[in-house]
Scaffold this active site. Structure first.
Site, short mmCIF file in Angstrom:
data_model
loop_
_atom_site.label_atom_id
_atom_site.label_comp_id
_atom_site.label_asym_id
_atom_site.label_seq_id
_atom_site.Cartn_x
_atom_site.Cartn_y
_atom_site.Cartn_z
CE LYS A 115 -4.34 -1.68 1.90
NZ LYS A 115 -5.39 -1.50 2.90
CE LYS A 197 -9.64 -11.39 -0.21
NZ LYS A 197 -9.03 -10.92 1.03
CE LYS A 200 -13.16 -2.86 0.51
NZ LYS A 200 -13.70 -3.17 1.82
#
Ligand code: TRP
Length: 332
Positions: A115, A197, A200
């Protein structure tokens, strides 16, 4: 409350719309735990602000997530449902634990590395300390078991290390938590790249189905799901798209892949997709109705999160006082 029951703690961030992956992989399994365990299910809004949030969206999603917990069948009387920021002990314990954690171990977290890479020179410090807050969440409630997905096992390992270190430095204070891997852990994959995976935050809207997607959107997204050129409905790693579709049916209906496969002898992908869409719709439509009705009753929801916060504060504060005392703070 039954003292003999083992304690379970888990949480979801109100940072984006939930996908069917969050629902089938987490919330739906939590429902099964509520009789056997003493469960704390938290809406982790403090975690959500490690990424910039629009205040109005954060407010809406926080209540929506709580409504989803309840609509999915998590009984607010049997479990402790609460909003993380309503229990100040989480922030405070996180500071105390930060002073018992190392830069090195936090810097090794793969989620942080992924991130922070996207943030250039403006990496938010909270993103680095995020796993310590998660450790505080878990340790404040004397948690025995933490149901988490694979992407969180490294954070849980760290929570164990921090707990162990605190216990060794001072004296036994924390229960050392363990991961809880549900028997039929449904991992729902992207509909567009079924080896990844479902997420969203994927750029491709067709790759995920949201919990609150209306029926026509569900039908459209499932019909566009990537399959393969084999043309026969099998459950193998060579056909990850088809396997994922079968897994969705399994997770909703509680069936084994073989049981689902039996229905597709001599049938093609069109039938499978249409069944997946209708299975999803019949599961989600009633859930969506309930979420709507819960959200429309503000006092009911307020009553639940206030009671939840009262129960959570009581237990969390007891643990926090213990920590403060051992560290050498003057009791007031
Ligand atoms: N970090 C978790 C996630 O993003 C959410 C979370 C926060 C959590 N605190 C927790 C999960 C405590 C389990 C236990 O999925």
């Amino acid at each position: 409350m039954d003292d003999k029951k083992k304690v379970i703690f888990s949480g979801i961030q109100p940072s984006g719309e939930l996908t069917i992956g969050n629902y089938l992989g987490a919330i739906k399994n939590w429902v099964k735990l509520q009789d056997q365990y003493d469960c704390f299910f938290c809406v982790v809004d403090l975690h959500a602000i490690t990424v910039r949030q629009v205040p109005a969206d954060l407010r809406r999603r926080t209540l929506e997530l709580l409504a989803i917990y309840i609509a999915a069948g998590i009984d607010p009387d049997k479990n402790t449902l609460f909003i993380q920021s309503h229990v100040p002990a989480h922030s405070e314990a996180a500071w105390l634990l930060n002073c018992n954690s190392y830069m090195g171990e936090l810097g090794r977290m793969t989620q942080y590395k992924d991130k922070s890479q996207k943030m250039g020179d403006s990496i938010i410090a909270g993103l680095f300390n995020y796993p310590v807050l998660m450790a505080a969440d878990i340790l404040l409630y004397n948690t025995d078991l933490v149901p988490v997905g694979k992407d969180q096992t490294q954070h849980l390992e760290l929570a164990r290390d921090i707990a162990q270190r605190f216990n060794n430095t001072y004296s036994p204070t924390f229960v050392i938590p363990e991961g809880y891997i549900p028997e039929e852990g449904a991992k729902i994959m992207s509909l567009q790249e079924p080896t990844k995976k479902m997420s969203k935050s994927d750029d491709n809207q067709n790759s995920f189905i949201l919990l609150l997607d209306p029926p026509e959107v569900i039908r459209k997204k499932v019909s566009r799901a990537v399959t393969d050129g084999i043309g026969v409905v099998n459950y193998t790693d060579e056909q990850p798209g088809v396997k994922n579709l079968i897994n969705i049916i399994c997770a909703i209906k509680g069936l084994k892949p073989e049981e689902v496969l039996e229905n597709y002898k001599g049938k093609g992908y069109a039938e499978l997709k249409s069944d997946v869409a209708e299975t999803l719709i019949s599961e989600l439509a009633p859930l969506q109705e309930k979420v709507k009705s819960i959200l429309s009753d503000k006092t009911y929801l307020e009553d639940i999160y206030r009671k939840g916060a009262d129960k959570a504060n009581y237990i969390a504060n007891k643990t926090l006082r213990k920590m403060q005392k051992k560290i050498g703070f003057i009791p007031r």
